[in-house]
Design a protein around this motif. Structure first.
Motif, short mmCIF file in Angstrom:
data_model
loop_
_atom_site.label_atom_id
_atom_site.label_comp_id
_atom_site.label_asym_id
_atom_site.label_seq_id
_atom_site.Cartn_x
_atom_site.Cartn_y
_atom_site.Cartn_z
N LYS A 163 -3.46 3.57 -6.61
CA LYS A 163 -4.12 2.43 -7.22
C LYS A 163 -4.29 1.33 -6.19
CE LYS A 163 -2.69 3.25 -11.97
NZ LYS A 163 -4.07 3.59 -12.37
N ALA A 164 -5.34 0.55 -6.36
CA ALA A 164 -5.63 -0.52 -5.42
C ALA A 164 -5.41 -1.87 -6.08
CB ALA A 164 -7.07 -0.41 -4.92
N LEU A 165 -5.14 -2.86 -5.26
CA LEU A 165 -5.03 -4.24 -5.72
C LEU A 165 -6.29 -4.99 -5.31
CD1 LEU A 165 -1.40 -4.97 -4.45
CD2 LEU A 165 -2.06 -4.39 -6.79
N SER A 166 -6.77 -5.88 -6.18
CA SER A 166 -7.90 -6.72 -5.78
C SER A 166 -7.46 -7.61 -4.63
CB SER A 166 -8.36 -7.57 -6.95
OG SER A 166 -7.39 -8.57 -7.23
N ALA A 175 -0.83 0.03 -15.92
CA ALA A 175 -2.28 0.10 -15.70
C ALA A 175 -2.90 1.39 -16.22
CB ALA A 175 -2.58 -0.07 -14.21
N CYS A 209 1.91 0.05 -11.97
CA CYS A 209 1.17 1.31 -11.98
C CYS A 209 1.27 1.99 -13.34
CB CYS A 209 1.70 2.24 -10.89
SG CYS A 209 1.26 1.76 -9.22
N SER A 247 0.83 -1.21 0.00
CA SER A 247 0.00 0.00 0.00
C SER A 247 0.86 1.25 0.00
CB SER A 247 -0.92 -0.01 1.22
OG SER A 247 -1.84 -1.07 1.16
N GLY A 273 -6.53 2.75 -15.36
CA GLY A 273 -7.36 1.67 -14.83
C GLY A 273 -6.74 1.02 -13.60
N PRO A 274 -7.42 0.00 -13.08
CA PRO A 274 -6.89 -0.70 -11.89
C PRO A 274 -5.75 -1.64 -12.27
CG PRO A 274 -8.90 -1.75 -12.66
CD PRO A 274 -8.72 -0.54 -13.52
N ILE A 275 -4.96 -2.01 -11.29
CA ILE A 275 -3.90 -3.00 -11.49
C ILE A 275 -4.52 -4.38 -11.49
CG2 ILE A 275 -1.82 -4.03 -10.51
CD1 ILE A 275 -1.10 -1.33 -9.37
N THR A 276 -4.19 -5.16 -12.52
CA THR A 276 -4.68 -6.53 -12.60
C THR A 276 -3.49 -7.48 -12.64
OG1 THR A 276 -4.69 -6.64 -15.01
CG2 THR A 276 -6.64 -5.69 -13.94
#
Length: 453
Positions: free
Chosen positions: A326-329, A359, A356, A312, A362-365
């Protein structure tokens, strides 16, 4: 009027020597030979500083430390201890001592410590709480790393040598910068020098300067010099570092002597320094001078509970100004937390910063994370990630050898490949050179620079 020092030392010959040194430096000195005499002297007239032997015939010197720190006028205390009592000295630092000296110490070390302690008492360090919070965000806050952080924080105000150990990428420079930030040198420079993958002449010029050009010790004057991977330093450079630690004087190549500098030295290595000394690759006298307070940083795989918070913090650092991190699932975060990260924080930061960028908005996948990260294996004990990758050759399909190299520097990969090849050839450099497609002289030059074998 001269600043007054209360010297509490039960060995009369040592007391006379210390007193003579301090008086020559311009201090007034009063000598006490026991704990009781020290208490009486403190009650009669509080000095500007106390030089205190911890092992006294009638009690524990830490009792006097407590009295000095909690009276109407707190007095800075420098504790003196034998090499076998380092734990007691560190405990005294945590109780408020300004510094500690390990017997035997030379005249310049004594005068420097007294001057620094008096200056620190007049200008206390600030921002300790913020510094500790920042360190926890960068290294983690779990019990495995907290002990190292607490020891470093306690020793920050002192002039004591600190020797940091831990795998590459574990955060040793981060901890060194934390020590500097909490010290009374915080407004002076912090200068870092990496001692690996650089030949002896270039490294000496970088540290000590040449001709009219100053080196890292000059840039760090009044501050902190961080020597990373010090066990990779050649013997000639080790000798010059030892002389500098003993005298604080620098003689540049091609220049007249005369540069006397006040520099605190913190060093670090990813090797086992005691093994390096035992096998003749590192000078024992330099080791004893530097290895006063060893602090070990454990690898990430030994403290998995720290990983979510560290991820984080890295994502927050990578976010543009004013943008939300950005957040991680949850699933991706769990997968990444379970990875062994053989190159530790350095590798994690590189992987997440790259993600980052890939991405975009968009979100990080999972697609933004190299597949190799999820197939990595931790290096066996005593092996770096690149060396472990070499071991994986022919080791089956579960992990490709190349996967274990992800996150390592090119210099690390080259060095470990050469060392592993030489080992496989039973120490024969000509045979190793033939396998690697280079001349034997190339390997001899590299091994001379690395001080390997």
């Amino acid at each position: 009027m001269a600043r007054q020092v209360l010297l509490v030392e039960d060995t009369a010959s040592l007391a006379l020597v210390y007193a003579a040194v301090l008086r020559r430096a311009g201090y007034g000195v009063r000598i006490a030979g026991t704990l009781a005499e020290g208490r009486d002297a403190l009650d009669a007239q509080r000095p500007d500083l106390i030089l205190l032997d911890l092992l006294l015939p009638d009690g524990d010197g830490r009792d006097l430390l407590t009295a000095a720190r909690h009276g109407r006028k707190p007095v800075p205390v420098i504790v003196v201890t034998a090499n076998g009592s380092i734990g007691r000295a560190v405990s005294a630092m945590q109780s408020g001592a300004a510094d500690f000296l390990v017997k035997p110490f030379d005249e310049s070390r004594l005068v420097s410590a007294v001057g620094a302690a008096l200056a620190g008492a007049a200008r206390p360090a600030t921002g300790a709480a913020a510094a500790r919070a920042d360190l926890a965000a960068q290294l983690g806050a779990g019990p495995e790393v907290r002990a190292a952080a607490e020891a470093a924080s306690a020793l920050a105000p002192s002039t004591a040598a600190i020797f940091l150990t831990g795998e590459r990428g574990a955060g040793k420079e981060i901890l060194a910068r934390h020590v500097h930030r909490l010290s009374h040198r915080a407004d002076r420079p912090f200068v870092a020098v990496s001692c690996d993958n650089i030949d002896t002449t270039a490294l000496e010029a970088e540290i000590f300067g040449t001709g009219a050009r100053g080196g890292a010790v000059h840039r760090a004057a009044g501050g902190t010099l961080f020597l990373d991977e010090i066990c990779d330093m050649g013997f000639e450079t080790q000798a010059r570092v030892l002389r500098f630690l003993q005298t604080s004087a620098v003689v540049r190549d091609g220049a007249a002597p005369g540069d006397v500098l006040d520099v605190r030295v913190i060093c670090a290595t990813s090797r086992d320094p005691e093994t390096e000394v035992r096998e003749g690759r590192f000078r024992e006298d330099l080791f004893l001078r530097l290895h006063v307070v060893p602090i070990h940083l454990p690898p990430l795989r030994d403290r998995p509970k720290d990983i979510p918070a560290l991820m984080s913090a890295i994502l927050a650092d990578a976010a543009p100004d004013g943008a939300a991190p950005k957040a991680l699932s949850p699933d991706l975060a769990c997968e990444l937390a379970a990875a062994p990260w053989p190159v530790n924080l350095r590798q994690m930061r590189a992987v997440l910063t790259r993600a980052c960028g890939l991405a975009g908005n968009g979100p990080i996948t999972r697609d933004h994370i190299p597949d190799a990260v999820f197939r990595l294996r931790p290096p066996p004990a005593g092996r770096t990630a690149p060396a472990a990758a070499l071991d994986a050759l022919g080791g089956g399909p579960a992990t490709r050898a190349i996967d274990l190299l992800v996150g390592a520097t090119l210099a690390d990969v080259e060095r470990d490949l050469i060392e592993a090849t030489i080992d496989a050839c039973n120490g024969s450099l000509p045979r190793a050179a033939k396998l690697l497609g280079v001349s034997p002289s190339t390997l001899y030059r590299k091994r001379d620079a690395w001080m390997v074998g």
